[in-house]
Design a protein around this motif. Sequence first.
Motif, PDB file in Angstrom:
ATOM      1  N   TYR A 177      34.284 -23.894 -71.114  1.00  0.00           N
ATOM      2  CA  TYR A 177      34.831 -23.991 -69.764  1.00  0.00           C
ATOM      3  C   TYR A 177      35.462 -22.684 -69.280  1.00  0.00           C
ATOM      4  O   TYR A 177      36.197 -22.686 -68.291  1.00  0.00           O
ATOM      5  N   VAL A 178      35.177 -21.591 -69.937  1.00  0.00           N
ATOM      6  CA  VAL A 178      35.519 -20.256 -69.426  1.00  0.00           C
ATOM      7  C   VAL A 178      34.244 -19.430 -69.549  1.00  0.00           C
ATOM      8  O   VAL A 178      33.865 -19.013 -70.644  1.00  0.00           O
ATOM      9  N   GLY A 179      33.584 -19.235 -68.412  1.00  0.00           N
ATOM     10  CA  GLY A 179      32.218 -18.739 -68.439  1.00  0.00           C
ATOM     11  C   GLY A 179      32.054 -17.274 -68.116  1.00  0.00           C
ATOM     12  O   GLY A 179      33.007 -16.490 -68.035  1.00  0.00           O
ATOM     13  N   GLY A 211      38.657 -23.923 -58.836  1.00  0.00           N
ATOM     14  CA  GLY A 211      37.588 -24.781 -58.346  1.00  0.00           C
ATOM     15  C   GLY A 211      37.801 -26.156 -58.946  1.00  0.00           C
ATOM     16  O   GLY A 211      38.931 -26.582 -59.168  1.00  0.00           O
ATOM     17  N   THR A 212      36.712 -26.860 -59.229  1.00  0.00           N
ATOM     18  CA  THR A 212      36.849 -28.141 -59.914  1.00  0.00           C
ATOM     19  C   THR A 212      37.527 -27.939 -61.260  1.00  0.00           C
ATOM     20  O   THR A 212      38.347 -28.745 -61.695  1.00  0.00           O
ATOM     21  N   ASN A 213      37.173 -26.836 -61.921  1.00  0.00           N
ATOM     22  CA  ASN A 213      37.928 -26.378 -63.076  1.00  0.00           C
ATOM     23  C   ASN A 213      38.715 -25.154 -62.644  1.00  0.00           C
ATOM     24  O   ASN A 213      38.169 -24.250 -62.014  1.00  0.00           O
ATOM     25  N   GLY A 214      39.982 -25.116 -62.988  1.00  0.00           N
ATOM     26  CA  GLY A 214      40.780 -23.922 -62.728  1.00  0.00           C
ATOM     27  C   GLY A 214      40.721 -23.040 -63.961  1.00  0.00           C
ATOM     28  O   GLY A 214      41.235 -23.393 -65.023  1.00  0.00           O
ATOM     29  N   GLU A 215      40.032 -21.914 -63.839  1.00  0.00           N
ATOM     30  CA  GLU A 215      39.882 -21.009 -64.980  1.00  0.00           C
ATOM     31  C   GLU A 215      40.801 -19.820 -64.780  1.00  0.00           C
ATOM     32  O   GLU A 215      40.917 -19.296 -63.661  1.00  0.00           O
ATOM     33  N   MET A 216      41.470 -19.397 -65.832  1.00  0.00           N
ATOM     34  CA  MET A 216      42.448 -18.335 -65.699  1.00  0.00           C
ATOM     35  C   MET A 216      42.506 -17.496 -66.969  1.00  0.00           C
ATOM     36  O   MET A 216      42.210 -17.981 -68.070  1.00  0.00           O
ATOM     37  N   ALA A 217      42.876 -16.243 -66.800  1.00  0.00           N
ATOM     38  CA  ALA A 217      43.004 -15.314 -67.925  1.00  0.00           C
ATOM     39  C   ALA A 217      44.224 -14.436 -67.692  1.00  0.00           C
ATOM     40  O   ALA A 217      44.446 -13.952 -66.580  1.00  0.00           O
ATOM     41  N   LEU A 218      44.997 -14.229 -68.743  1.00  0.00           N
ATOM     42  CA  LEU A 218      46.205 -13.418 -68.675  1.00  0.00           C
ATOM     43  C   LEU A 218      46.089 -12.294 -69.697  1.00  0.00           C
ATOM     44  O   LEU A 218      45.867 -12.551 -70.882  1.00  0.00           O
ATOM     45  N   SER A 219      46.209 -11.061 -69.228  1.00  0.00           N
ATOM     46  CA  SER A 219      46.132  -9.910 -70.134  1.00  0.00           C
ATOM     47  C   SER A 219      47.504  -9.265 -70.287  1.00  0.00           C
ATOM     48  O   SER A 219      48.271  -9.155 -69.316  1.00  0.00           O
ATOM     49  N   ARG A 220      47.788  -8.852 -71.504  1.00  0.00           N
ATOM     50  CA  ARG A 220      49.026  -8.130 -71.779  1.00  0.00           C
ATOM     51  C   ARG A 220      48.749  -7.142 -72.894  1.00  0.00           C
ATOM     52  O   ARG A 220      48.302  -7.515 -73.976  1.00  0.00           O
ATOM     53  N   VAL A 242      41.579 -25.565 -66.842  1.00  0.00           N
ATOM     54  CA  VAL A 242      42.235 -26.841 -66.562  1.00  0.00           C
ATOM     55  C   VAL A 242      41.339 -27.674 -65.652  1.00  0.00           C
ATOM     56  O   VAL A 242      40.588 -27.136 -64.833  1.00  0.00           O
ATOM     57  N   ALA A 243      41.419 -28.975 -65.811  1.00  0.00           N
ATOM     58  CA  ALA A 243      40.639 -29.887 -64.970  1.00  0.00           C
ATOM     59  C   ALA A 243      41.384 -30.100 -63.660  1.00  0.00           C
ATOM     60  O   ALA A 243      42.162 -31.039 -63.514  1.00  0.00           O
ATOM     61  N   ALA A 244      41.160 -29.209 -62.707  1.00  0.00           N
ATOM     62  CA  ALA A 244      41.861 -29.298 -61.424  1.00  0.00           C
ATOM     63  C   ALA A 244      41.303 -30.409 -60.554  1.00  0.00           C
ATOM     64  O   ALA A 244      41.962 -30.872 -59.618  1.00  0.00           O
ATOM     65  N   GLY A 245      40.085 -30.857 -60.854  1.00  0.00           N
ATOM     66  CA  GLY A 245      39.470 -31.878 -60.001  1.00  0.00           C
ATOM     67  C   GLY A 245      38.875 -31.255 -58.753  1.00  0.00           C
ATOM     68  O   GLY A 245      39.120 -30.084 -58.436  1.00  0.00           O
ATOM     69  N   PRO A 246      38.088 -32.000 -58.020  1.00  0.00           N
ATOM     70  CA  PRO A 246      37.343 -31.442 -56.888  1.00  0.00           C
ATOM     71  C   PRO A 246      38.076 -31.441 -55.554  1.00  0.00           C
ATOM     72  O   PRO A 246      37.469 -31.179 -54.528  1.00  0.00           O
ATOM     73  N   ALA A 247      39.384 -31.739 -55.552  1.00  0.00           N
ATOM     74  CA  ALA A 247      40.093 -31.895 -54.270  1.00  0.00           C
ATOM     75  C   ALA A 247      39.992 -30.647 -53.409  1.00  0.00           C
ATOM     76  O   ALA A 247      39.789 -30.726 -52.194  1.00  0.00           O
ATOM     77  N   ALA A 287      49.172 -29.474 -60.121  1.00  0.00           N
ATOM     78  CA  ALA A 287      49.913 -29.564 -61.374  1.00  0.00           C
ATOM     79  C   ALA A 287      49.094 -28.979 -62.523  1.00  0.00           C
ATOM     80  O   ALA A 287      49.634 -28.302 -63.405  1.00  0.00           O
ATOM     81  N   ALA A 288      47.783 -29.236 -62.519  1.00  0.00           N
ATOM     82  CA  ALA A 288      46.923 -28.705 -63.582  1.00  0.00           C
ATOM     83  C   ALA A 288      46.923 -27.183 -63.568  1.00  0.00           C
ATOM     84  O   ALA A 288      47.059 -26.536 -64.612  1.00  0.00           O
TER      85      ALA A 288
END
Length: 610
Positions: free
Chosen positions: A336-338, A363-372, A381-386, A504-505
């Motif tokens: 789920y991180v493509g 999007g429907t999935n909230g994909e995120m990356a944090l670099s340090r 995260v499963a943000a859903g399609p709202a 929230a997701a």
Amino acid sequence: MERYCSVTLDYGSKSLVFKSEAGINLHKALLLNHSGISSPCGGKGTCGKCKVVVSGELSPPTEIEKSKLTRQELDAGVRLACQAVLTGDVKIRIKDEKSAFIQIDGLPYKVGISPVSQRIQIHLPGTSLTNCPDDVKRLRDGLQRDHLKISRSLMAKISNLLNEREQDILATVTEDELADINIFAEQTPDYGFAVDIGTTTIVGYLVNLITGEIEDTVSELNEQAAFGADVLSRISYGKENAEGNRVLHDKIVSQLGHMLKKTVERKGLAKDAICGISVAGNTIMMHFLMGLNPFRISVAPFTPVFTSSYFCRGEEIGLAYHPRCPVYILPSIAGYVGADIVAGMLVCSLLDPTRTQLLVDIGTNGEMALSREGAVLCCSVAAGPAFEGAGIRWGVGGIDGAIDSVDLKDGTLKIHTLSDKKPIGICGSGLLDAVSIMVQNGIIDEGGRFAEPCEWSPEAAGLWDRMQEINGEKVFVLTGPGCLPEETIFLCQQDIREVQLAKAAVHAGITTLLNNQGTTPEQVDAVWLAGGFGNKLRKESAVNIGLLPKELAPKIRFAGNTSGVGAVMALLSKDCRDKCDIIKTKARYLELSALAGFNDTFIESIGFEA
């Protein structure tokens, strides 16, 4: 003996007549005859979006239809395609498709030119009885590359193209393979095609491989959407139908070929001028493109078939329009991180060790990356399609007539629609604005429930008449007075709940990444919002509803289509392709479902702060 019905389909100025087996629903009948209809839930009856106007012989309306459609709609012959079963001949009318607003632009880029492939002109001397090397050796000698791989299918072409006379040849070459040859006619620039395959949209970029410039773009809604708005619905279709995965693969490849053909013809190019293709997208879309079964990504432990970068030729993925064209697929990180997020990390320079940066694609999935300090931690995260229009009563995508912004000025609620058309629904950015206004003015309380008008702020006193009851349900009306009942656009309590779950997701995902990287929001140097929705939302609304931590507000930057721009950079530059592989190696994936405490963080993020 099977009985067949005649189906006449009218959509816009077009018409189609086909035969379909009796006893199946309209949704399936349309799919089987290559005439898909918007169905975010994949035909399961939960979204209520597959509305068609039908006359003829059908099963009676189901209880689901009675709950999703108004009495006026039912009286007018409106049915849900996934519920209405064919019992005889029918005539179906589908509303004209609306123009979609697709994010194409992104951040500027500057790369050294070393493309996925290039065409090289070579002169082959003639052969004789005393000097007769085989054709493969002649080509390798002419290119001065002794170990180039040559496929059997290309050797078949060589056997029909080369002869004993002198010939000028145009060879398409990758780093280690001779991909194609043609008789040299005239010198023309090399071009490539970079593609961002999103769940909802597909964008293609025609790139000059000599100058590095994007000379044309083509964008379309993903035709797979007829099988479901989200990837899980499409995986379900593939699992539940014997030929489902093949159908989904064929759909995406044929659309890719059509888009490539469209831009080639628009620019007046020869097809062979396209000597390389690069592709980015989420992991599941990459599996569909490759003709792989992605089912195991949908169940724990969410295992993909492959995540590495991959080189192949068009024929290997079924690209009939340009079978010999080299294709480069960017690497993914996890199920789920493509590759779209890898492309985004490339564009936003997340490997820069001097900066702490957050990339978020919602999007429907909230994909995120944090670099340090050059280390990257990512999650999904499963943000859903709202935020993409599904799961919301009047939700639509970014199409003409969608409410894309909402303002409260001097006590008056003002809405804006895309292309200034008559309102037909509300898209993600408008939804965020509306909920933000309602939170700020006490129209909904901290728990997300509708408050009584007497509890609203003085600024919202003039909106009391917008809290109405429709079909026995309390709603907040967005459109102005004078709308017909069936055209009154509103938000209901369930809509607010969907927004709460989605925001929230995302908030919990960001908080978890920060905690696991030992980073505070204050230490983050930049927050990059990627994708169409991220580029259109107002950061004030996103912060007001708690989608993003308020401490990050001053650091928010809009990055546009990072997946598409990343695909362009990888198409053009070996250094960028190498960086993509480094990103894959360095990025660590955090599986939130296995992480103690994530559910608590999610629950804490559901409420609103007034």
